[in-house]
Write a protein that holds these residues in place. Structure first.
Motif, PDB file in Angstrom:
ATOM      1  N   THR A  67       0.836  -1.196   0.000  1.00  0.00           N
ATOM      2  CA  THR A  67       0.000   0.000   0.000  1.00  0.00           C
ATOM      3  C   THR A  67       0.868   1.242   0.000  1.00  0.00           C
ATOM      4  N   SER A  68       1.868   1.252   0.879  1.00  0.00           N
ATOM      5  CA  SER A  68       2.899   2.281   0.851  1.00  0.00           C
ATOM      6  C   SER A  68       4.182   1.667   0.317  1.00  0.00           C
ATOM      7  N   GLY A  69       5.128   2.512  -0.021  1.00  0.00           N
ATOM      8  CA  GLY A  69       6.432   2.045  -0.471  1.00  0.00           C
ATOM      9  C   GLY A  69       7.491   2.444   0.532  1.00  0.00           C
ATOM     10  N   VAL A  70       8.428   1.551   0.808  1.00  0.00           N
ATOM     11  CA  VAL A  70       9.421   1.793   1.852  1.00  0.00           C
ATOM     12  C   VAL A  70      10.793   1.318   1.412  1.00  0.00           C
ATOM     13  N   ILE A  71      11.800   2.127   1.721  1.00  0.00           N
ATOM     14  CA  ILE A  71      13.190   1.665   1.752  1.00  0.00           C
ATOM     15  C   ILE A  71      13.634   1.786   3.202  1.00  0.00           C
ATOM     16  N   TYR A  72      14.267   0.730   3.716  1.00  0.00           N
ATOM     17  CA  TYR A  72      14.594   0.641   5.139  1.00  0.00           C
ATOM     18  C   TYR A  72      16.058   0.241   5.260  1.00  0.00           C
ATOM     19  N   ALA A  73      16.899   1.182   5.711  1.00  0.00           N
ATOM     20  CA  ALA A  73      18.343   0.968   5.780  1.00  0.00           C
ATOM     21  C   ALA A  73      18.784   0.868   7.230  1.00  0.00           C
ATOM     22  N   VAL A  74      19.575  -0.140   7.552  1.00  0.00           N
ATOM     23  CA  VAL A  74      20.029  -0.363   8.925  1.00  0.00           C
ATOM     24  C   VAL A  74      21.353   0.355   9.158  1.00  0.00           C
ATOM     25  N   SER A  75      21.456   0.985  10.332  1.00  0.00           N
ATOM     26  CA  SER A  75      22.681   1.680  10.723  1.00  0.00           C
ATOM     27  C   SER A  75      22.984   1.391  12.181  1.00  0.00           C
ATOM     28  N   ASP A  76      24.272   1.523  12.559  1.00  0.00           N
ATOM     29  CA  ASP A  76      24.648   1.422  13.969  1.00  0.00           C
ATOM     30  C   ASP A  76      24.883   2.801  14.578  1.00  0.00           C
ATOM     31  N   GLN A  77      24.526   3.840  13.824  1.00  0.00           N
ATOM     32  CA  GLN A  77      24.623   5.210  14.312  1.00  0.00           C
ATOM     33  C   GLN A  77      23.216   5.776  14.526  1.00  0.00           C
ATOM     34  N   LEU A  78      23.070   6.707  15.469  1.00  0.00           N
ATOM     35  CA  LEU A  78      21.777   7.359  15.697  1.00  0.00           C
ATOM     36  C   LEU A  78      21.568   8.433  14.632  1.00  0.00           C
ATOM     37  N   CYS A 106       9.421   6.452   3.542  1.00  0.00           N
ATOM     38  CA  CYS A 106       8.061   5.986   3.275  1.00  0.00           C
ATOM     39  C   CYS A 106       7.401   6.863   2.218  1.00  0.00           C
ATOM     40  N   ILE A 107       6.784   6.211   1.234  1.00  0.00           N
ATOM     41  CA  ILE A 107       5.962   6.892   0.226  1.00  0.00           C
ATOM     42  C   ILE A 107       4.551   6.358   0.399  1.00  0.00           C
ATOM     43  N   ASN A 108       3.641   7.186   0.883  1.00  0.00           N
ATOM     44  CA  ASN A 108       2.279   6.713   1.169  1.00  0.00           C
ATOM     45  C   ASN A 108       1.572   6.193  -0.075  1.00  0.00           C
ATOM     46  N   GLY A 109       1.762   6.888  -1.190  1.00  0.00           N
ATOM     47  CA  GLY A 109       1.027   6.551  -2.407  1.00  0.00           C
ATOM     48  C   GLY A 109       1.812   5.616  -3.303  1.00  0.00           C
ATOM     49  N   THR A 110       1.722   4.319  -3.048  1.00  0.00           N
ATOM     50  CA  THR A 110       2.453   3.331  -3.857  1.00  0.00           C
ATOM     51  C   THR A 110       1.463   2.307  -4.394  1.00  0.00           C
ATOM     52  N   GLY A 111       1.337   1.167  -3.720  1.00  0.00           N
ATOM     53  CA  GLY A 111       0.382   0.162  -4.176  1.00  0.00           C
ATOM     54  C   GLY A 111      -1.045   0.676  -4.204  1.00  0.00           C
ATOM     55  N   ILE A 126       2.977  11.081 -13.736  1.00  0.00           N
ATOM     56  CA  ILE A 126       2.074  10.983 -12.586  1.00  0.00           C
ATOM     57  C   ILE A 126       2.870  11.183 -11.304  1.00  0.00           C
ATOM     58  N   LEU A 127       2.368  12.082 -10.461  1.00  0.00           N
ATOM     59  CA  LEU A 127       2.896  12.238  -9.105  1.00  0.00           C
ATOM     60  C   LEU A 127       2.008  11.387  -8.200  1.00  0.00           C
ATOM     61  N   PRO A 128       2.572  10.400  -7.491  1.00  0.00           N
ATOM     62  CA  PRO A 128       1.738   9.398  -6.811  1.00  0.00           C
ATOM     63  C   PRO A 128       1.342   9.760  -5.374  1.00  0.00           C
ATOM     64  N   PHE A 129       1.263  11.053  -5.061  1.00  0.00           N
ATOM     65  CA  PHE A 129       1.137  11.468  -3.659  1.00  0.00           C
ATOM     66  C   PHE A 129      -0.313  11.777  -3.287  1.00  0.00           C
ATOM     67  N   GLY A 130      -1.166  10.760  -3.323  1.00  0.00           N
ATOM     68  CA  GLY A 130      -2.585  10.974  -3.060  1.00  0.00           C
ATOM     69  C   GLY A 130      -3.102  10.212  -1.855  1.00  0.00           C
ATOM     70  N   ASN A 131      -2.228   9.971  -0.864  1.00  0.00           N
ATOM     71  CA  ASN A 131      -2.652   9.170   0.290  1.00  0.00           C
ATOM     72  C   ASN A 131      -2.152   9.823   1.580  1.00  0.00           C
ATOM     73  N   GLY A 132      -2.518  11.083   1.774  1.00  0.00           N
ATOM     74  CA  GLY A 132      -2.149  11.774   3.006  1.00  0.00           C
ATOM     75  C   GLY A 132      -0.837  12.523   2.901  1.00  0.00           C
ATOM     76  N   ALA A 146       9.393   8.329  -7.288  1.00  0.00           N
ATOM     77  CA  ALA A 146       9.263   8.734  -5.892  1.00  0.00           C
ATOM     78  C   ALA A 146      10.263   7.971  -5.011  1.00  0.00           C
ATOM     79  N   PHE A 147      10.454   6.688  -5.315  1.00  0.00           N
ATOM     80  CA  PHE A 147      11.474   5.916  -4.600  1.00  0.00           C
ATOM     81  C   PHE A 147      12.855   6.543  -4.806  1.00  0.00           C
ATOM     82  N   ARG A 148      13.179   6.917  -6.031  1.00  0.00           N
ATOM     83  CA  ARG A 148      14.485   7.535  -6.315  1.00  0.00           C
ATOM     84  C   ARG A 148      14.623   8.850  -5.546  1.00  0.00           C
ATOM     85  N   TYR A 149      13.557   9.647  -5.530  1.00  0.00           N
ATOM     86  CA  TYR A 149      13.561  10.923  -4.820  1.00  0.00           C
ATOM     87  C   TYR A 149      13.889  10.697  -3.340  1.00  0.00           C
TER      88      TYR A 149
END
Length: 503
Positions: A265-276, A304-309, A344-350, A388-391
């Motif tokens: 429903t949303s699109g996410v890239i999630y990167a792990v770090s050992d720094q705050l 997070c990109i709300n407007g994905t799936g 298309i700009l996919p930003f239609g979910n909040g 949007a993911f690239r952005y």
């Protein structure tokens, strides 16, 4: 031993039984099966779902699962839960939900959260919370306090969606550092619930459930509930995590530099770090990962990109009558990159965090009634999502993380060969695809929490790459992306000017 995983998604509930020895799924069920749950939006920008709907659907899905004669339900030894993040659930002293959940994509509390950010002080807030309170659970609870004072006074506890389902299963309300951090309630410097948030909003700290390790016992299955579900009583709920940390876990993304992605429903890239790590503009957000401890910090930096799936589904509903997603992708693939000028700009979910919590809305730009048909819409929507993911990925790169590979489950939009190739070519990062499912990840998480596996790595030792998609040497996408970004920047500038005139 068998493990039960529950995934509380926005669109549906998914449950799976996993064999701990082979780490494979024995059986799974979804509810609803042939449709998707609606998001209630009585006012534009609001987004709610009923916690009791989730609970009823969890019971229906588990009953369907335990009616399956491919396994013995009495062999289930632990339960894990994954859930849609950031939702606010408010309960009374009997554990009953007092209102609909204000879910992750609800935008009503943005101004409340941004005011808190300014008053607490941006530098202080980012150092301690790693995020602006912006549009997270803390701001939503403050909205309830300001707008529903009678309900606020009745509230006994507040919790996240997964906490509520665990409460219904066990009768015990618990939370974790990871869960508190996703609500922007956790102080990473003081290693406790944030005094700044409590003082600024005037919250009572007693509303928070007891803090437990994320991998550990969060109560045991009640006898009366067990009889309803066809399970044995006393099974421990030994894992609870938000859907994106859970997705990363299920892809064995646990150590610094490892990166996961989803496109549901949303699109996410999630990167792990050992720094705050924190973004100075809070456009991407940092939360305690599943394996975070104050002594060994592991945080997830979440784009997070709300407007994905949700955009892809909307396009199917309105342009794809009589065809399925696979046919949509085939039609879209027949169109050349750039969709003959349609953007298309996919930003239609909040409110979108990467756009500074602005509600831009989705935009179809340069639509030509004579030049464009539904095939162009199918392709342009997936291109817009990939742009949007690239952005967002460029924001992550600004913050010092440069992934060399991204792991994703072959699910949702990553089932589309068209989208996957676009994603890789537009971001310039290879994608490794895995057989991946949130409910299966939750089940294996339960195995970690109950001690069946000694480490998270052991729980996913059988994980195998299905396919690696590499960027093509030469594509037109960099130029096309820059054109898309220029349009987005123009739309944001126009919206800012319009707001200045209104104010």
């Amino acid at each position: 031993m068998l493990l039960l995983g529950i995934d509380i998604g926005t669109s549906s509930i998914k449950v799976s039984v996993v064999d701990a020895h082979t780490q494979t799924c024995v059986a799974s069920a979804r509810y609803p099966e042939d449709e998707e749950n609606t998001i209630l939006s009585v006012i534009p920008g609001w987004a709610e779902q009923s916690p009791d709907m989730w609970w009823e659907q969890v019971k229906l899905a588990i009953r369907k699962l335990t009616a399956n004669d491919t396994f013995d339900p009495s062999d289930i030894g632990a339960i894990g839960i994954a859930y849609q993040m950031h939702g606010l659930v408010v309960v009374d002293k009997d554990g009953n939900a007092l209102r609909n959940s204000i879910i992750w994509c609800d935008s009503r509390a943005v101004e409340i959260g941004e005011a808190a950010f300014e008053q607490i002080g941006p530098k202080h807030a980012l150092k301690h919370l790693l995020n602006s309170p912006g549009n997270f659970t803390a701001a939503k609870w403050a909205w309830v306090k300001a707008n529903e004072p009678e309900l606020y006074r009745k509230a006994h506890q507040i919790m996240l969606p997964g906490d509520y389902i665990a409460l219904k299963l066990t009768g015990l309300a618990t939370t974790s550092i990871s869960a508190l951090s996703e609500g922007v309630f956790w102080d990473f410097q003081a290693n406790c619930i944030s005094g700044d948030i409590i003082r600024y909003f005037g919250f009572d700290e007693a509303v928070f459930p007891v803090i437990k390790p994320l991998f550990g016992e969060h109560g045991t299955l009640r006898t009366d509930v067990a009889s309803q579900l066809g399970l044995k009583p006393g099974i421990p709920v030994s894992y609870k995590a938000g859907d994106q940390p859970n997705n990363a876990l299920s892809l064995n993304v646990l150590e610094p530099g490892e990166v996961a992605a989803t496109a549901g429903t949303s699109g996410v890239i999630y990167a792990v770090s050992d720094q705050l790590v924190y973004d100075p503009a809070s456009r991407v957000n940092t939360f305690a990962h599943v394996n975070y401890t104050p002594e060994e910090r592991r945080v997830g930096v979440l784009l997070c990109i709300n407007g994905t799936g949700i955009l892809n589904r909307w396009v199917k509903d309105h342009f794809g009558h009589g065809i399925d997603y696979k046919q949509m992708n085939t039609l879209g693939k027949a169109v050349s990159p750039g969709s003959n000028g349609l953007k298309i700009l996919p930003f239609g979910n909040g409110a979108e965090r990467i756009l500074h919590n602005r509600i831009l809305g989705a935009r179809f730009i340069d639509l030509d009634f004579n030049a464009h048909g539904r095939s162009h819409v199918f392709r342009a929507s997936q291109e817009g999502i990939a742009y949007a993911f690239r952005y967002g990925l460029d924001i992550i790169r600004e913050n010092g993380m440069n992934p060399s590979v991204i792991r994703a489950g072959q699910a949702n939009l990553f089932l589309s060969e068209l989208f996957t190739e676009m994603f890789v070519d537009i971001t310039g990062v290879p994608v490794e695809l895995y057989e991946n499912d949130g409910s299966v990840g939750a089940a294996l998480g339960a195995g970690i929490g109950s001690g069946i596996f000694s480490t998270p790595q052991e729980a996913f030792s059988q994980l195998k790459t299905l396919k690696t998609v590499e960027p093509q040497a030469s594509t037109p996408y960099e130029e096309l992306y820059q054109e898309w970004k220029e349009l987005l920047d123009g739309q944001l500038a126009n919206e800012l000017k319009s707001n200045e005139k209104t104010n």
